[in-house]
Design a protein around this motif. Structure first.
Motif, short mmCIF file in Angstrom:
data_model
loop_
_atom_site.label_atom_id
_atom_site.label_comp_id
_atom_site.label_asym_id
_atom_site.label_seq_id
_atom_site.Cartn_x
_atom_site.Cartn_y
_atom_site.Cartn_z
N ARG A 158 -7.74 -2.71 -0.74
CA ARG A 158 -9.07 -2.13 -0.62
C ARG A 158 -9.10 -0.71 -1.16
NH1 ARG A 158 -9.83 -2.33 4.60
NH2 ARG A 158 -9.72 -0.15 5.19
N TRP A 159 -8.14 0.12 -0.75
CA TRP A 159 -8.17 1.52 -1.17
C TRP A 159 -7.72 1.68 -2.61
CZ3 TRP A 159 -11.52 3.82 1.33
CH2 TRP A 159 -11.64 3.74 2.71
N ALA A 160 -6.82 0.83 -3.11
CA ALA A 160 -6.43 0.90 -4.52
C ALA A 160 -7.61 0.54 -5.42
CB ALA A 160 -5.25 -0.03 -4.80
N ASP A 161 -8.34 -0.51 -5.06
CA ASP A 161 -9.52 -0.90 -5.84
C ASP A 161 -10.55 0.23 -5.85
OD1 ASP A 161 -8.53 -3.39 -6.49
OD2 ASP A 161 -9.50 -4.42 -4.82
N THR A 162 -10.76 0.86 -4.71
CA THR A 162 -11.72 1.97 -4.63
C THR A 162 -11.29 3.12 -5.52
OG1 THR A 162 -12.31 1.37 -2.36
CG2 THR A 162 -12.84 3.60 -3.07
N ALA A 163 -10.01 3.48 -5.47
CA ALA A 163 -9.51 4.59 -6.27
C ALA A 163 -9.64 4.31 -7.77
CB ALA A 163 -8.04 4.88 -5.92
N LEU B 253 12.81 5.30 14.01
CA LEU B 253 12.43 4.01 14.55
C LEU B 253 11.42 3.30 13.64
CD1 LEU B 253 12.93 2.30 17.13
CD2 LEU B 253 10.89 3.37 18.11
N GLY B 254 10.64 4.07 12.91
CA GLY B 254 9.62 3.49 12.04
C GLY B 254 10.04 3.30 10.60
N ALA B 255 11.35 3.39 10.31
CA ALA B 255 11.81 3.29 8.93
C ALA B 255 11.41 1.95 8.30
CB ALA B 255 13.32 3.49 8.85
N GLN B 256 11.56 0.87 9.06
CA GLN B 256 11.23 -0.45 8.52
C GLN B 256 9.74 -0.56 8.19
OE1 GLN B 256 12.29 -3.66 11.16
NE2 GLN B 256 11.67 -5.26 9.75
N LEU B 257 8.89 -0.04 9.08
CA LEU B 257 7.46 -0.06 8.82
C LEU B 257 7.11 0.83 7.63
CD1 LEU B 257 4.51 -0.72 9.49
CD2 LEU B 257 4.56 1.17 11.16
N ALA B 258 7.70 2.01 7.56
CA ALA B 258 7.41 2.92 6.45
C ALA B 258 7.79 2.30 5.12
CB ALA B 258 8.16 4.24 6.66
N ARG B 259 8.95 1.65 5.07
CA ARG B 259 9.37 0.99 3.82
C ARG B 259 8.40 -0.13 3.44
NH1 ARG B 259 15.22 2.09 5.46
NH2 ARG B 259 16.03 3.35 3.74
N LEU B 260 7.96 -0.89 4.44
CA LEU B 260 7.00 -1.97 4.17
C LEU B 260 5.69 -1.40 3.62
CD1 LEU B 260 6.18 -5.04 4.56
CD2 LEU B 260 5.21 -4.28 6.75
N GLU B 261 5.14 -0.40 4.29
CA GLU B 261 3.88 0.20 3.85
C GLU B 261 4.00 0.80 2.46
OE1 GLU B 261 1.50 2.69 6.45
OE2 GLU B 261 2.76 2.09 8.12
N ALA B 262 5.04 1.59 2.23
CA ALA B 262 5.19 2.26 0.95
C ALA B 262 5.36 1.25 -0.18
CB ALA B 262 6.37 3.23 0.99
N ARG B 263 6.17 0.23 0.05
CA ARG B 263 6.41 -0.77 -1.02
C ARG B 263 5.13 -1.52 -1.37
NH1 ARG B 263 7.02 -6.01 -0.70
NH2 ARG B 263 7.49 -6.03 1.54
N ILE B 264 4.43 -2.02 -0.37
CA ILE B 264 3.22 -2.80 -0.64
C ILE B 264 2.14 -1.91 -1.26
CG2 ILE B 264 1.32 -4.05 0.44
CD1 ILE B 264 3.33 -5.23 2.40
N ALA B 265 1.98 -0.70 -0.74
CA ALA B 265 0.97 0.20 -1.28
C ALA B 265 1.24 0.52 -2.74
CB ALA B 265 0.91 1.49 -0.45
N LEU B 266 2.51 0.82 -3.07
CA LEU B 266 2.82 1.18 -4.45
C LEU B 266 2.74 -0.02 -5.38
CD1 LEU B 266 3.38 3.99 -5.53
CD2 LEU B 266 5.77 3.34 -5.80
N GLU B 267 3.21 -1.18 -4.92
CA GLU B 267 3.05 -2.40 -5.72
C GLU B 267 1.59 -2.65 -6.05
OE1 GLU B 267 6.80 -5.04 -3.87
OE2 GLU B 267 4.72 -5.56 -3.42
N THR B 268 0.74 -2.46 -5.05
CA THR B 268 -0.69 -2.69 -5.23
C THR B 268 -1.28 -1.72 -6.25
OG1 THR B 268 -0.83 -3.45 -2.94
CG2 THR B 268 -2.89 -2.85 -4.02
N LEU B 269 -0.91 -0.46 -6.14
CA LEU B 269 -1.47 0.55 -7.06
C LEU B 269 -1.00 0.34 -8.49
CD1 LEU B 269 -3.21 3.13 -7.30
CD2 LEU B 269 -1.08 4.43 -6.99
N VAL B 270 0.32 0.18 -8.69
CA VAL B 270 0.84 0.11 -10.06
C VAL B 270 0.37 -1.15 -10.78
CG1 VAL B 270 2.84 1.52 -9.47
CG2 VAL B 270 3.05 -0.97 -9.47
N SER B 271 0.03 -2.19 -10.03
CA SER B 271 -0.47 -3.41 -10.68
C SER B 271 -1.88 -3.21 -11.24
CB SER B 271 -0.48 -4.57 -9.69
OG SER B 271 -1.47 -4.40 -8.69
#
Length: 395
Positions: free
Chosen positions: A115-120, A344-362
């Motif tokens: 949603r936010w990648a499309d908006t940007a 404690l949130g490393a796994q979540l941060a990696r998930l968010e960052a990976r998906i967000a960046l994959e979405t943007l660069v595509s």
């Protein structure tokens, strides 16, 4: 022993040159204006993080709750606790922060990112921190905590107010910090009370239900964790994503590689953690007279792990000044900490960052800076762009 002001704003090249000089000198350094000891080498910063008996995390409680502020729940969170209390709190919180809880978020992270990648991309140009790198983790952490969407725009002010506590000097700055603590306290206590009455499918309900050996978390312990999680879970990922997008804008070849190979995104992001860490310092308090790297440290001294320097240590990383995704020892950086306080949130941060960046660069084939300079967030311990004025070239 020489004293350096490693917290002063410096151009990046000068800052890294200073860190290299600190790593080359024997022992620890002294850090102005805090009067603290600083561990610049990877080996010494790692030793600091591993020895929780000698180097206590209670230093964070001291910095989080200065006398002018009054009570701050962060000062009672697991981040400031040592064993055995830390082990009890972490075991309980981990029940609500495990793999199953993270996995159920993946589809929602992708939906929010799209949603936010499309908006940007539709906007074409503007501040990508405001349009994308802040909004994705903001929305995810807000939903995890069960907060209403109309409160999400307040998160940035809340996190800035919490981060400003260590540097607030004027009466106006201090009153703003107090106001932020009051607002967060009211909003988060309301969520806790609502979930006590009626559990929902969110982290607050999971925290309230968590039980280890017949013990559960009190409302105050849940509140302390939420005070820690809201800014930490949002800001670190915001800054990591901001540093990643800035790196893509400065290195078009990395954007091309990420677009051509989705698997490259994870390697790229891991190198960003090492090269441009969003977390720059680790605060510890010496519990006894001790010695580190041949330097005598009196009991009660503040000791800082200089993470940004340790991550560039030539003794550990080959060609540390070069940005090399997929390098050997790629995950030996200290950005997420080490030992009992590993993030404690490393796994979540990696998930968010990976998906967000994959979405943007595509969606883009170019990221063109609209300003020759970068405005960095004003923080002693964190590192990321305050704004990212970019032109997005659609794919």
């Amino acid at each position: 022993m020489l004293t350096y002001d490693v917290l002063a704003p410096l151009p990046e090249q000068e800052r890294q040159a200073l860190f290299a000089r600190l790593r080359a000198e024997p022992g620890l350094c002294r850090i102005a204006p805090l009067g603290a000891y600083g561990a610049a080498r990877h080996e010494d910063a790692l030793a600091l993080l591993k020895d929780s008996r000698t180097f206590s995390s209670e230093a964070l409680a001291v910095t989080a709750a200065p006398p002018w502020l009054g009570p701050n729940p962060v000062a009672e969170s697991l981040l400031t606790k040592d064993p055995p209390e830390h082990a009890r709190l972490r075991a309980l919180v981990s029940r609500a922060f495990g793999a199953s809880g993270i996995a159920r978020l993946e589809a929602r992270v992708r939906e929010v990112s799209e949603r936010w990648a499309d908006t940007a991309v539709r906007q074409g140009e503007g501040d990508l921190v405001e349009a994308f790198t802040h909004r994705v983790p903001r929305d995810i952490i807000g939903e995890m905590l069960g907060l209403e969407a109309d409160t999400f725009p307040r998160f940035q002010r809340w996190s800035q107010g919490m981060a400003a506590i260590t540097a607030a000097i004027t009466p106006a700055q201090q009153e703003e910090c107090r106001a932020v603590v009051r607002e967060m306290d009211a909003a988060l206590r309301a969520v806790i009370a609502a979930r006590r009455r009626q559990p929902a499918d969110d982290m607050v309900s999971d925290l309230l239900a968590a039980e280890v050996e017949g013990r559960t978390l009190s409302d105050d312990e849940v509140l302390a964790f939420l005070f820690l999680l809201l800014p930490a879970g949002m800001d670190t990922t915001t800054q990591w994503l901001g540093n990643a997008v800035l790196t893509l804008a400065r290195r078009p070849e990395e954007l091309a590689r990420a677009r051509a190979d989705k698997a490259h995104v994870a390697r790229f992001l891991e190198e960003v953690l090492r090269y441009e860490p969003p977390s720059q310092l680790s605060f510890r308090l010496a519990t006894r007279d001790t010695e580190l790297a041949g330097t005598r440290i009196p009991a009660g001294s503040l000791v800082l792990g200089l993470i940004a320097s340790a991550n560039r240590d030539e003794r550990v990383f080959d060609q540390p000044e070069h940005f090399l995704p997929g390098r050997s020892k790629a995950t030996q950086h200290l950005t997420f900490g080490h030992g009992i306080h590993f993030c404690l949130g490393a796994q979540l941060a990696r998930l968010e960052a990976r998906i967000a960046l994959e979405t943007l660069v595509s969606r883009v084939r170019g990221l063109e800076p609209l300003s020759p300079t970068v405005e960095w967030i004003p923080s002693l311990a964190s590192h990321g762009p305050a704004s990212l004025p970019l032109r997005l070239v659609p794919a």
